[in-house]
Design a protein around this motif. Structure first.
Motif, PDB file in Angstrom:
ATOM      1  N   ALA A   1      11.247  10.008  -2.972  1.00  0.00           N
ATOM      2  CA  ALA A   1      11.529   8.565  -2.832  1.00  0.00           C
ATOM      3  C   ALA A   1      10.080   7.920  -2.483  1.00  0.00           C
ATOM      4  O   ALA A   1       9.390   8.329  -1.835  1.00  0.00           O
ATOM      5  CB  ALA A   1      12.221   8.279  -1.500  1.00  0.00           C
ATOM      6  N   LEU A   2       9.740   6.907  -3.443  1.00  0.00           N
ATOM      7  CA  LEU A   2       8.475   6.193  -3.215  1.00  0.00           C
ATOM      8  C   LEU A   2       8.683   5.207  -2.173  1.00  0.00           C
ATOM      9  O   LEU A   2       9.864   4.483  -1.693  1.00  0.00           O
ATOM     10  CB  LEU A   2       8.198   5.180  -4.384  1.00  0.00           C
ATOM     11  CG  LEU A   2       7.691   6.106  -5.590  1.00  0.00           C
ATOM     12  CD1 LEU A   2       7.866   5.054  -6.883  1.00  0.00           C
ATOM     13  CD2 LEU A   2       6.544   6.646  -5.521  1.00  0.00           C
ATOM     14  N   GLY A   3       7.800   5.168  -1.207  1.00  0.00           N
ATOM     15  CA  GLY A   3       7.840   4.177   0.036  1.00  0.00           C
ATOM     16  C   GLY A   3       8.140   4.754   1.268  1.00  0.00           C
ATOM     17  O   GLY A   3       7.920   6.086   1.595  1.00  0.00           O
TER      18      GLY A   3
ATOM     19  N   ASN B   1       4.618   7.874   5.864  1.00  0.00           N
ATOM     20  CA  ASN B   1       4.401   6.718   5.144  1.00  0.00           C
ATOM     21  C   ASN B   1       5.317   5.695   5.640  1.00  0.00           C
ATOM     22  O   ASN B   1       6.272   5.497   5.648  1.00  0.00           O
ATOM     23  CB  ASN B   1       4.859   7.158   3.570  1.00  0.00           C
ATOM     24  CG  ASN B   1       4.283   6.003   2.605  1.00  0.00           C
ATOM     25  OD1 ASN B   1       3.192   5.428   2.833  1.00  0.00           O
ATOM     26  ND2 ASN B   1       4.906   5.740   1.571  1.00  0.00           N
ATOM     27  N   GLN B   2       4.624   4.603   5.587  1.00  0.00           N
ATOM     28  CA  GLN B   2       5.314   3.175   5.992  1.00  0.00           C
ATOM     29  C   GLN B   2       4.927   2.230   4.687  1.00  0.00           C
ATOM     30  O   GLN B   2       3.958   2.124   3.979  1.00  0.00           O
ATOM     31  CB  GLN B   2       4.418   2.708   7.120  1.00  0.00           C
ATOM     32  CG  GLN B   2       4.332   3.399   8.284  1.00  0.00           C
ATOM     33  CD  GLN B   2       5.852   3.819   8.907  1.00  0.00           C
ATOM     34  OE1 GLN B   2       6.659   2.779   9.201  1.00  0.00           O
ATOM     35  NE2 GLN B   2       6.207   4.899   8.917  1.00  0.00           N
ATOM     36  N   SER B   3       6.115   1.573   4.286  1.00  0.00           N
ATOM     37  CA  SER B   3       6.215   0.566   3.376  1.00  0.00           C
ATOM     38  C   SER B   3       7.515  -0.108   3.509  1.00  0.00           C
ATOM     39  O   SER B   3       8.160   0.027   4.347  1.00  0.00           O
ATOM     40  CB  SER B   3       6.339   1.385   2.033  1.00  0.00           C
ATOM     41  OG  SER B   3       6.432   0.379   0.842  1.00  0.00           O
ATOM     42  N   MET B   4       7.266  -1.277   2.668  1.00  0.00           N
ATOM     43  CA  MET B   4       8.668  -2.254   2.849  1.00  0.00           C
ATOM     44  C   MET B   4       9.712  -1.676   1.868  1.00  0.00           C
ATOM     45  O   MET B   4      10.665  -2.387   1.833  1.00  0.00           O
ATOM     46  CB  MET B   4       8.184  -3.434   2.370  1.00  0.00           C
ATOM     47  CG  MET B   4       7.282  -4.533   3.395  1.00  0.00           C
ATOM     48  SD  MET B   4       6.682  -6.198   2.670  1.00  0.00           S
ATOM     49  CE  MET B   4       5.822  -5.816   1.435  1.00  0.00           C
TER      50      MET B   4
ATOM     51  N   GLU C   1       0.644  -1.165   0.022  1.00  0.00           N
ATOM     52  CA  GLU C   1      -0.327   0.025  -0.187  1.00  0.00           C
ATOM     53  C   GLU C   1       0.906   1.090  -0.024  1.00  0.00           C
ATOM     54  O   GLU C   1       0.487   2.116  -0.530  1.00  0.00           O
ATOM     55  CB  GLU C   1      -1.030   0.036   1.112  1.00  0.00           C
ATOM     56  CG  GLU C   1      -1.821   1.082   1.191  1.00  0.00           C
ATOM     57  CD  GLU C   1      -1.360   2.479   2.059  1.00  0.00           C
ATOM     58  OE1 GLU C   1      -1.939   3.334   1.976  1.00  0.00           O
ATOM     59  OE2 GLU C   1      -0.359   2.421   2.721  1.00  0.00           O
ATOM     60  N   GLY C   2       1.923   1.204   0.729  1.00  0.00           N
ATOM     61  CA  GLY C   2       2.809   2.391   0.827  1.00  0.00           C
ATOM     62  C   GLY C   2       3.510   2.845  -0.297  1.00  0.00           C
ATOM     63  O   GLY C   2       4.144   3.694  -0.291  1.00  0.00           O
ATOM     64  N   SER C   3       3.696   1.738  -1.398  1.00  0.00           N
ATOM     65  CA  SER C   3       4.731   2.114  -2.220  1.00  0.00           C
ATOM     66  C   SER C   3       4.224   2.826  -3.315  1.00  0.00           C
ATOM     67  O   SER C   3       5.016   3.313  -4.146  1.00  0.00           O
ATOM     68  CB  SER C   3       5.200   0.692  -2.957  1.00  0.00           C
ATOM     69  OG  SER C   3       3.890   0.063  -3.352  1.00  0.00           O
TER      70      SER C   3
END
Length: 411
Positions: free
Chosen positions: A348-350, A374-377, A310-312
């Motif tokens: 930056a994405l993510g 934002n939180q992402s892997m 979702e975060g990407s």
């Protein structure tokens, strides 16, 4: 190959300025087989700095390509328990990490993107605890570079292989402020002082939003989170050790509001992601989320990145770099984000860095989410700055301030 004396100086610089290895500390060096010579010098320099133990985590890009070609998705998603335990041991031992990057652009052309995505997602899920540890600056870490023949020929296609490697070494060392005659540790101290002064200027303004425009079609509004912090140059670990995460670095960066990004951004440099070059791409945002995109080359790789989680599809970083800056002025397209991001404004994405909001490094994930972080892997930088970039900042009271004019800082 650069002169051994200069490479030894570079290795010392990486250890003492980049990771700032402490006496009695455990050190993990990540290196591909392409960069074994500089890895050996870094190991020696780490022991000279007083490291208790230095472990090298070897990898091979061609072996990885064979794995993608031959293994099933199910097999690629299996993460050996011993590799997870090794990461836990690293954290328990208060280790620091030195990562030597040496990409082989285009190596993974033709690989099934579903395999790469499945493998990447599985690894990121399994090692989320490790990512939290490193992005929260609970350990020192640094990313540096060394050439390989394929990368060198991509950057300098008109030179023969040996000349290309030598030219890329020269470019890496110059960008890292390492020469035969200077003291890079002293040079880096001056550079950090300049970076920190610029951070203070930006923090004192306390902008509410940034508006980016240029002739290529970028027209992007980026709201910043409340209590954001501009950073760049050296950082302090949560244990109070000063280190430099990226060598080289020229960026001042902070945290965008997850839901506060609107408009279109057009890339100005290729993005090397998972061994594929994504070229000539643009992204359109609405309320923080990518709602449309395209790419002239490797659109499916860009789609795979955006579909990671979702975060990407949201931003985690906005970074400012003058067009008139050392790496940009070299005129070299490195095809490596470590360098190209420091020649251009980038996003930056993510995932966002917790350090970019007041108190962030001690916040839980839920608290960071409430702060609109934002939180992402993933955390993937891409470049969009150019020579006619204009940036206007809006203060909390609505006053407008010109930050960039014709590609460069004016504040």
């Amino acid at each position: 190959m650069a002169k051994i004396e200069v490479l030894e100086k570079y290795a010392k610089h990486v250890v003492e300025v980049g990771a700032n290895v402490q006496k009695g500390q455990f050190v993990s060096v990540s290196s591909s087989t392409e960069t074994k010579e500089i890895a050996r010098l870094i190991v020696k320099a780490a022991y000279n700095a007083g490291a208790k133990r230095v472990e090298v985590q070897w990898s091979d890009n061609y072996v990885a390509r064979s794995s993608y070609d031959s293994m099933s998705i199910e097999a690629l998603e299996e993460i050996p328990e011993w590799s997870i335990e090794k990461a836990k041991y690293f954290i328990k031992e208060n280790g620091c990490i030195i990562n030597i990057t040496s990409p082989i652009p285009g190596l993974n052309a033709g690989v099934d993107p579903k395999k790469m995505q499945a493998s990447g997602v599985a690894r990121m899920r399994a090692f989320k605890f490790y990512q939290d540890h490193m992005m929260g600056n609970h350990a020192q870490w640094t990313v540096v570079a060394a050439p390989n023949s394929v990368w060198a020929k991509k950057v300098f296609p008109d030179l023969n292989e040996g000349e290309a490697i030598e030219a890329l070494w020269d470019a890496i060392l110059q960008a890292s402020r390492v020469t035969e005659t200077n003291d890079p540790i002293e040079e880096w101290a001056k550079h950090n002082k300049s970076m920190l002064a610029h951070n203070k200027v930006l923090n004192d303004y306390n902008f509410d939003t940034l508006h980016f425009t240029n002739s290529l079609g970028t027209d992007l509004h980026v709201k910043l989170v409340e209590n954001h912090i501009w950073a760049g140059g050296g950082e302090d670990s949560s244990k109070g050790v000063y280190f430099n995460p990226n060598i080289p670095t020229e960026e001042n960066f902070t945290m965008p509001h997850k839901y506060g990004v609107n408009g279109k951004v057009v890339s100005t440099k290729p993005l090397n992601y998972q061994g594929n070059l994504i070229e000539d791409f643009w992204l359109e945002f609405k309320d923080g989320k990518v709602v449309d995109f395209d790419a002239g080359k490797n659109k499916e790789t860009l789609n795979s990145l955006l579909e990671t989680d979702e975060g990407s599809k949201y931003l985690g970083e906005v970074a400012l770099i003058s067009y008139d800056s050392p790496i940009s002025n070299s005129g070299i397209l490195f095809l490596n984000t470590l360098f190209d991001e420091n020649a251009s404004c980038h996003l930056a994405l993510g995932r966002a860095y917790p350090m970019n909001v007041v108190g962030g490094t001690t916040m839980t994930e839920e608290e960071l989410k409430k702060a609109n972080s934002n939180q992402s892997m993933v955390h993937v930088d891409f470049m969009f700055g150019n020579e006619d970039m204009q940036i206007e900042g809006t203060l909390k009271d609505g006053k407008k301030v010109t930050i960039f004019k014709d590609g460069d800082f004016v504040i």
